[in-house]
Design an enzyme around this catalytic site. Structure first.
Site, PDB file in Angstrom:
ATOM      1  N   ASP A   1     -14.290 -16.254   7.493  1.00 31.78           N
ATOM      2  CA  ASP A   1     -12.917 -15.829   7.249  1.00 31.78           C
ATOM      3  C   ASP A   1     -12.264 -15.556   8.604  1.00 31.78           C
ATOM      4  O   ASP A   1     -12.427 -14.493   9.189  1.00 31.78           O
ATOM      5  CB  ASP A   1     -12.938 -14.556   6.385  1.00 31.78           C
TER       6      ASP A   1
ATOM      7  N   LYS B   1      -2.506 -16.350   8.399  1.00 27.89           N
ATOM      8  CA  LYS B   1      -1.767 -15.477   9.306  1.00 27.89           C
ATOM      9  C   LYS B   1      -1.055 -16.226  10.436  1.00 27.89           C
ATOM     10  O   LYS B   1       0.069 -16.662  10.284  1.00 27.89           O
ATOM     11  CB  LYS B   1      -2.675 -14.373   9.852  1.00 27.89           C
TER      12      LYS B   1
ATOM     13  N   TYR C   1       0.829  -1.209   0.000  1.00 31.47           N
ATOM     14  CA  TYR C   1       0.000   0.000   0.000  1.00 31.47           C
ATOM     15  C   TYR C   1       0.867   1.265   0.000  1.00 31.47           C
ATOM     16  O   TYR C   1       0.633   2.200   0.775  1.00 31.47           O
ATOM     17  CB  TYR C   1      -0.949  -0.005   1.213  1.00 31.47           C
TER      18      TYR C   1
ATOM     19  N   TYR D   1     -13.620  -6.975   4.589  1.00 35.87           N
ATOM     20  CA  TYR D   1     -12.346  -7.069   3.866  1.00 35.87           C
ATOM     21  C   TYR D   1     -11.898  -8.522   3.917  1.00 35.87           C
ATOM     22  O   TYR D   1     -11.862  -9.141   4.982  1.00 35.87           O
ATOM     23  CB  TYR D   1     -11.274  -6.170   4.502  1.00 35.87           C
TER      24      TYR D   1
END
Length: 428
Positions: A245, A274, A17, A144
């Site tokens: 998720d 993760k 980003y 997201y």
């Protein structure tokens, strides 16, 4: 690392980003141990981000390191097509044992975003196998799910970081996000938008995908567990698969091993990533029910059409297994409870600060929502100068520290956040 190396990085290497023309400054980390990142200049700073939720046991953990060294002496990688190996089998046995009994088929991949892609492919092929061409995914706003294209298509098209790709993405269905916060009274109106959409589009919806309890990049909101229960009831009534998720929240972060356990619900598909390897190496998994897996396998195609090159990587599987063995000692429960108590005691009072709009705490997650946007470059510089690593975004300063963090170091993270709120130059 020389000055020329830093300059090369600045000119040639893209970071997350960030711009290649005018990139945000990067801080050179040369080593890490426990909760500390060691910078090029020799300073140690406290990591408040667990390397984006992943390094839950801190860095250079001896058990995780040992598992990597042991595995690399045998084989670091082998293709998973037509080949299997003990590391993958051990890990998948463990994942099936950890998750609800219903989830007994595992697809391994190499990142959380890809695990979402796999889940979406599972949904599409599942309905195709049943002779139905269902292509819509239902989720909620402020969601997201990752940076790959199918994952982007189920992230909020208006409020997410991916809105610039809106014209290129499949059009999915977005219900209003619940307004009832996790620890507040349930508002029955919160399910109306979702219920209306699922009733109207029931024959077109391939599946429902949600971040359970915690909406991450969409604003670090913690919503009421009853919302998940109501969604599960609607999915069961209309026979629509439910996908969770848990890439960010899995493995203890919210105070439960999985966030969906706060609502006592069970998904049909579960995405993990993760923290699965303790922040050592990339790995993800998509678990599903045998019914969905067998339905896909009975189709004309006869298989799930996905196969990453590094699927089932032995190194990653080995260290993930070792990571879960550490978690099975249940030390994480006491660690997360202690973090939550400290956050409630010291971070939550910042809600009285004139620059703060809200403070939210759940498990080992602490969020300060500011009234103004943050100058990321200056804020990052301020944090590093004061000996901590915190990566804010938009109006949010949040911390997700390693579970092993001491009370002293957690206090320092919170104190530096408090100091930053008093610096006018750090806000727009």
């Amino acid at each position: 690392m020389s000055q020329s190396d830093i300059l090369f990085d600045y000119k040639h290497i893209w970071h997350p980003y960030s711009s290649i023309i005018n990139p945000l400054p990067c801080y050179s980390v040369i080593s890490a141990k426990g909760v500390y990142l060691k910078l090029q200049n020799g300073r140690n700073i406290i990591d408040g981000m667990s390397s984006w939720w992943s390094a839950i046991h801190g860095y250079n953990h001896p058990i995780l390191n040992k598992s990597l060294k042991k595995q690399i002496k045998k084989i670091s990688h082998v293709m998973f097509g037509g080949i299997t190996h003990p590391s993958a089998i051990l890990l998948c046995r463990k994942l099936i044992k950890l998750t609800p009994e219903k989830l007994d088929c595992v697809f391994l991949s190499d990142s959380g975003s890809v695990s979402i892609e796999v889940a979406i492919k599972m949904l599409m092929q599942y309905w195709k196998s049943l002779g139905q061409n269902r292509t819509k995914i239902l989720t909620i706003r402020n969601s997201y799910h990752g940076d790959t294209f199918a994952a982007m298509s189920i992230s909020d098209p208006e409020n997410s970081i991916h809105k610039i790709y809106k014209k290129f993405l499949p059009k999915n269905l977005f219900a209003n996000a619940p307004t009832s916060n996790f620890n507040q009274e349930w508002n029955a109106n919160d399910i109306i938008s979702f219920q209306t959409i699922i009733e109207k589009n029931q024959l077109h919806i391939a599946g429902v995908i949600l971040e359970p309890i915690v909406q991450g990049v969409g604003g670090m909101k913690f919503y009421h567990s009853i919302f998940l229960k109501k969604v599960e009831e609607l999915c069961k009534y209309y026979s629509i698969p439910l996908v969770f998720d848990e890439i960010a929240t899995g493995f203890g972060r919210t105070g439960k091993f999985f966030a969906f356990q706060h609502a006592n619900v069970i998904p049909d598909i579960l995405c993990l990533g993760k923290a699965m390897t303790g922040g050592t190496i990339t790995l993800a998994a998509t678990l599903t029910s045998r019914d969905i897996a067998q339905t896909i396998s009975r189709s004309n195609i006869g298989c799930l059409m996905h196969g990453p090159t590094y699927m089932g990587n032995p190194l990653a599987c080995s260290v993930a297994y070792a990571n879960i063995k550490i978690l099975e000692t249940n030390e994480w429960k006491k660690q997360v409870i202690n973090i939550e108590k400290e956050l409630l005691s010291r971070l939550f009072p910042l809600i009285e600060h004139p620059r703060v709009n809200d403070v939210r705490v759940l498990g080992a997650i602490g969020v300060v929502e500011c009234k103004q946007h943050i100058n990321l470059e200056l804020m990052q510089k301020f944090f590093v100068k004061h000996g901590v690593w915190i990566r804010p975004f938009k109006q949010l300063i949040y911390i997700v520290p390693p579970y092993i963090i001491s009370t002293k170091n957690l206090k320092k993270l919170i104190n530096v956040i408090q100091q930053s709120l008093n610096e006018n130059i750090l806000f727009f």
